[in-house]
Write an enzyme that holds these catalytic residues in place. Structure first.
Site, mmCIF file in Angstrom:
data_model
loop_
_atom_site.group_PDB
_atom_site.id
_atom_site.type_symbol
_atom_site.label_atom_id
_atom_site.label_comp_id
_atom_site.label_asym_id
_atom_site.label_seq_id
_atom_site.Cartn_x
_atom_site.Cartn_y
_atom_site.Cartn_z
ATOM 1 N N LYS A 20 0.833 -1.206 0.000
ATOM 2 C CA LYS A 20 0.000 0.000 0.000
ATOM 3 C C LYS A 20 0.873 1.265 0.000
ATOM 4 C CE LYS A 20 -3.756 -2.385 2.463
ATOM 5 N NZ LYS A 20 -4.607 -2.353 3.698
ATOM 6 N N TYR B 54 -12.209 -2.722 -2.985
ATOM 7 C CA TYR B 54 -12.714 -2.793 -1.611
ATOM 8 C C TYR B 54 -14.246 -2.783 -1.556
ATOM 9 C CZ TYR B 54 -8.125 -2.384 0.626
ATOM 10 O OH TYR B 54 -6.847 -2.622 1.083
ATOM 11 N N ARG C 189 -1.113 -14.962 3.291
ATOM 12 C CA ARG C 189 -1.923 -14.395 4.382
ATOM 13 C C ARG C 189 -1.229 -14.593 5.735
ATOM 14 N NH1 ARG C 189 -6.352 -10.832 3.784
ATOM 15 N NH2 ARG C 189 -7.204 -11.636 5.731
ATOM 16 N N ASN D 56 -1.765 -0.328 7.366
ATOM 17 C CA ASN D 56 -1.197 -1.630 7.733
ATOM 18 C C ASN D 56 -0.377 -2.249 6.608
ATOM 19 O OD1 ASN D 56 -3.279 -2.356 6.091
ATOM 20 N ND2 ASN D 56 -4.351 -3.629 7.578
ATOM 21 N N HIS E 177 -1.840 -5.575 1.447
ATOM 22 C CA HIS E 177 -3.083 -6.322 1.194
ATOM 23 C C HIS E 177 -2.702 -7.663 0.600
ATOM 24 C CE1 HIS E 177 -7.043 -7.423 -0.385
ATOM 25 N NE2 HIS E 177 -6.371 -7.847 -1.441
ATOM 26 N N GLU F 83 -9.300 -10.578 -7.877
ATOM 27 C CA GLU F 83 -8.360 -9.473 -7.663
ATOM 28 C C GLU F 83 -7.220 -9.495 -8.691
ATOM 29 O OE1 GLU F 83 -9.146 -9.047 -2.840
ATOM 30 O OE2 GLU F 83 -7.228 -9.842 -3.543
#
Ligand code: IDP
Ligand code: MG
Length: 152
Positions: free
Chosen positions: A10, A50, A86, A113, A116, A127
């Protein structure tokens, strides 16, 4: 099973010059890059990405943040890549992210954070199509050949 997953570093990660270190973690783990680019995100792309969070109170702020400065999109490939990535990323809230995870080591605020990652096979497919409409690059690695066909 070999899978592909979408990862976004990000805008906070790009601004903090952490791109190389984050990519290195995935390469160190053995995941192969099959897509990589710096993207200035449009509002349309952000809202589509999103969409599941459209009704959440943080949605407007999230879209503003993700469009505020370029991000890095990468597609990684490997055995069980979606779950592996993840687990490497860590919990959404950095206060709950285990040390050793990317967020647990490098992030402190949920709104920033750092990263993604796709959370399942369906979201990964959607995605990857959204962020890499041009498609991904398939290519063999020497290590793949060595493992699959020793001496061959
Ligand atoms: P994930 O990124 O770990 O999959 P999600 O629950 O899908 O987490 O939320 C998407 C993103 O929305 C998070 O990464 C975070 O940047 C942001 N977000 C989630 N919850 C909050 C919140 O309570 N306040 C501000 N931002 C949030
Ligand atoms: Mg999510």
């Amino acid at each position: 099973m070999t899978e592909r997953s979408l990862v976004l570093i990000k805008p906070d990660g790009v601004q903090r010059l952490l791109v190389g270190r984050v990519i290195a973690r995935f390469e160190d783990r053995g995941l192969k890059l099959v897509g990589l680019k710096l993207v200035r995100v449009t509002r349309e792309l952000a809202e589509e990405h999103y969409a599941v969070h459209r009704e959440r109170s943080f949605f407007a702020g999230l879209v503003a943040f993700i469009t505020s400065s370029p991000l890095v999109a990468l597609a990684v490939e490997g055995p069980d890549a979606i779950a592996v990535v993840r687990s490497m990323v860590g919990a959404t809230r950095p206060s709950e992210s285990a040390p050793g995870t990317i967020r647990g080591d490098l992030a402190l605020e949920v709104a920033q954070n750092l990263i993604h990652a796709s959370d399942g096979p369906e979201t990964a497919a959607a995605e990857l199509a959204l962020w890499f409409p041009e498609g991904l690059l398939a290519y063999p690695r020497e290590v793949d050949r060595w493992v699959l066909a020793p001496g061959g």
